[in-house]
Design a protein around this motif. Sequence first.
Motif, PDB file in Angstrom:
ATOM      1  N   GLU A 398       0.686  -1.294   0.112  1.00 21.17           N
ATOM      2  CA  GLU A 398      -0.141  -0.127  -0.113  1.00 21.17           C
ATOM      3  C   GLU A 398       0.878   1.193   0.046  1.00 21.17           C
ATOM      4  O   GLU A 398       0.577   2.234  -0.881  1.00 21.17           O
ATOM      5  CB  GLU A 398      -1.146   0.073   1.245  1.00 21.17           C
ATOM      6  N   ASP A 399       2.076   1.129   0.888  1.00 19.85           N
ATOM      7  CA  ASP A 399       2.793   2.373   0.895  1.00 19.85           C
ATOM      8  C   ASP A 399       3.757   2.612  -0.366  1.00 19.85           C
ATOM      9  O   ASP A 399       3.722   3.665  -0.832  1.00 19.85           O
ATOM     10  CB  ASP A 399       3.898   2.394   1.986  1.00 19.85           C
ATOM     11  N   LYS A 402       1.273   4.154  -2.883  1.00 19.92           N
ATOM     12  CA  LYS A 402       1.191   5.590  -2.677  1.00 19.92           C
ATOM     13  C   LYS A 402       2.236   6.465  -2.958  1.00 19.92           C
ATOM     14  O   LYS A 402       2.126   7.524  -3.281  1.00 19.92           O
ATOM     15  CB  LYS A 402       0.777   5.721  -1.071  1.00 19.92           C
ATOM     16  N   ASP A 405       2.632   6.821  -6.908  1.00 21.97           N
ATOM     17  CA  ASP A 405       1.866   7.643  -7.251  1.00 21.97           C
ATOM     18  C   ASP A 405       1.846   9.191  -6.842  1.00 21.97           C
ATOM     19  O   ASP A 405       1.528  10.213  -7.505  1.00 21.97           O
ATOM     20  CB  ASP A 405       0.354   7.211  -6.774  1.00 21.97           C
ATOM     21  N   GLY A 406       2.319   9.377  -5.523  1.00 19.19           N
ATOM     22  CA  GLY A 406       2.791  10.514  -5.090  1.00 19.19           C
ATOM     23  C   GLY A 406       3.741  11.280  -5.656  1.00 19.19           C
ATOM     24  O   GLY A 406       3.835  12.594  -6.051  1.00 19.19           O
ATOM     25  N   THR A 428      -0.181  12.357  -2.410  1.00 22.01           N
ATOM     26  CA  THR A 428      -0.667  11.593  -3.369  1.00 22.01           C
ATOM     27  C   THR A 428      -2.159  11.416  -3.304  1.00 22.01           C
ATOM     28  O   THR A 428      -2.760  11.979  -2.160  1.00 22.01           O
ATOM     29  CB  THR A 428      -0.494   9.963  -3.115  1.00 22.01           C
ATOM     30  N   ILE A 430      -3.965   9.068  -4.161  1.00 21.24           N
ATOM     31  CA  ILE A 430      -4.422   7.670  -3.692  1.00 21.24           C
ATOM     32  C   ILE A 430      -4.613   7.269  -2.159  1.00 21.24           C
ATOM     33  O   ILE A 430      -3.385   7.638  -1.579  1.00 21.24           O
ATOM     34  CB  ILE A 430      -3.574   6.258  -4.452  1.00 21.24           C
ATOM     35  N   LEU A 431      -5.737   7.093  -1.774  1.00 23.68           N
ATOM     36  CA  LEU A 431      -6.036   6.594  -0.292  1.00 23.68           C
ATOM     37  C   LEU A 431      -6.341   5.281  -0.533  1.00 23.68           C
ATOM     38  O   LEU A 431      -7.493   4.680  -1.028  1.00 23.68           O
ATOM     39  CB  LEU A 431      -6.938   7.624   0.259  1.00 23.68           C
ATOM     40  N   GLN A 439      -8.216   1.698  -4.668  1.00 23.96           N
ATOM     41  CA  GLN A 439      -7.832   3.158  -4.408  1.00 23.96           C
ATOM     42  C   GLN A 439      -9.286   4.118  -4.020  1.00 23.96           C
ATOM     43  O   GLN A 439     -10.082   3.650  -4.741  1.00 23.96           O
ATOM     44  CB  GLN A 439      -7.302   3.691  -5.472  1.00 23.96           C
TER      45      GLN A 439
END
Length: 562
Positions: A398-399, A402, A405-406, A428, A430-431, A439
């Motif tokens: 997940e990180d 993110k 994407d960030g 980012t 995306i959460l 996402q």
Amino acid sequence: MKEGRKRFVAELRKQLRELQDLCQLNPAESFIGLDEMNRIYRIVHTIKGSAPMFGFVRIGSVAEKLVHQWEWIQESEALALPAASVIQRYQASVLNGDGLRRQLSMELDVYSHELELDEEQEHRSKTSGYSSSSRLLVIDDDDVLRSYLVRRLRLEGYEVDDTSTVEGAQRLLREHSYELITLDLMMHPQSGYALFEFVKEDPTLKWVPLVVLSGRDDLHDKIRCFYLGADDYVTKPFEYEELSARIYSLLKRTKNFEQMAFRDPLTGVYNRRFFDHQIQVELKRVSRYPASISMVFIDIDRFKCINDKHGHHVGDIVLQGMAHMLQKHLRATDLLARFGGEEFVVVLPGTSAVDAKKAIHAILQQAHKEPVAQYEGQAYYITFSAGVCEWSEGMELEDWIKRADGAMYTAKQSGRNQVLLYEEGMTTTILASPESGLQRKKVLIADDDRILRSILISKLQHLPIDFVEAADGLEALDKMTQQFFHLCILDGVMPRLDGIEVLEKLGARTNRAEGLQVLLLSGRSREEDVSRALELGIEAYMHKPFSMVELEVKVKQLLKLV
């Protein structure tokens, strides 16, 4: 062998035509010379001897019966008979052999058709990749049979590994990816059953077709294997051609399923579902054999402008061209997937972040030089923004997503048309939702009807969405100019500013933020309102009252949650 079979069929066709001519009973001339009768015998005798050598067993069997019909020609006593008796025997042989000659013709037609099918199958294998790109694993403790299967399968173009033990199979399955497994049940010291649980409970292996080869034609064994997850069950001894056809059929079906389930239908690259599956495979491989691996998020710059100016059909062509450009310049070992909309994700095994950045920057430079698409004589050039993040030990998936994407989002915010490495603090869009694995999206509901807003949130809250509300058009406009939303569900009739006015002012102020989708709801059915809203770039329109089921479907489509 294949060429020999083709030549035999061609020659047999000529021989059958000659037999037909020699065996024509003419009332005016009911007898042919001894040379012609000997020629008939030699033809059928040749067919009888040659056919089995090329695998045409049925033709050889029919020819053998014909040989018996004409064997008398080789007997000196028969030829010493009066001419009338010889003619009578000739006529009897012609009549008795008529059905056999027709049978030979039918068998020839069948085998000719089989040869054509074999050539078609070989062509399909070469063009579709069912053989040349497929890697198989043969597990059998019979050294002779295993060696035979490996040789035959490799001749058909497959890449084949083999092992004689369950332990060896587990090791190979951890190290490589296979498209199909053949498994012997009766092995020592562990039976093939010991491998079922290992294969079918591993999420990276559970979809690999499994063909059981067993020396026991036992109904209980067959039922048990199918319940445990076998895709086919072949009893020894078997004809190799049948096993080959079963393997080909399973691979073809699996490829078709993969195309439907794991490929993006527009671009042909892998989709989000496959990415979620394969990234787990890559991380498991890295955990076993530590090496660098990097992830890159790529987003086409100003893609919405392409859709608005040239139409969605051109946008689709651009997406296809972008996917092709990426595939052309990436390695075969790299994973490319369409993540949603105009966004792609690339995973580069064995690659540091610095090297990944160089590779993607080279593709960006290529995009500057050549168009990604052409339509009706017009060339379309694009740039893209990309973010790169290298995985490090202990990092959660997940990180990792993110961060990549960030970095991409920061590249867009700081001017676009660039590739950035992730640095601490990059934001980012995306959460991640741990429950859904999807996402999360940010949605603005702009409607002066408080009850309707509440109903919409209640009906859509099971989706990975964070909601923001606006009670009128002016509030909605302020929120959309101050923060990013993936979707705005916009009421057409509101106080202060109606939906059309919000769209007009939003376009004038921000040129419609990239990635923002608009679903317009309205109780008015005036055609000019709909036309004006479409001119302003809305993605969907629904008239009140509307179906909540239909609205949910549209929301999922717009947010790429399907």
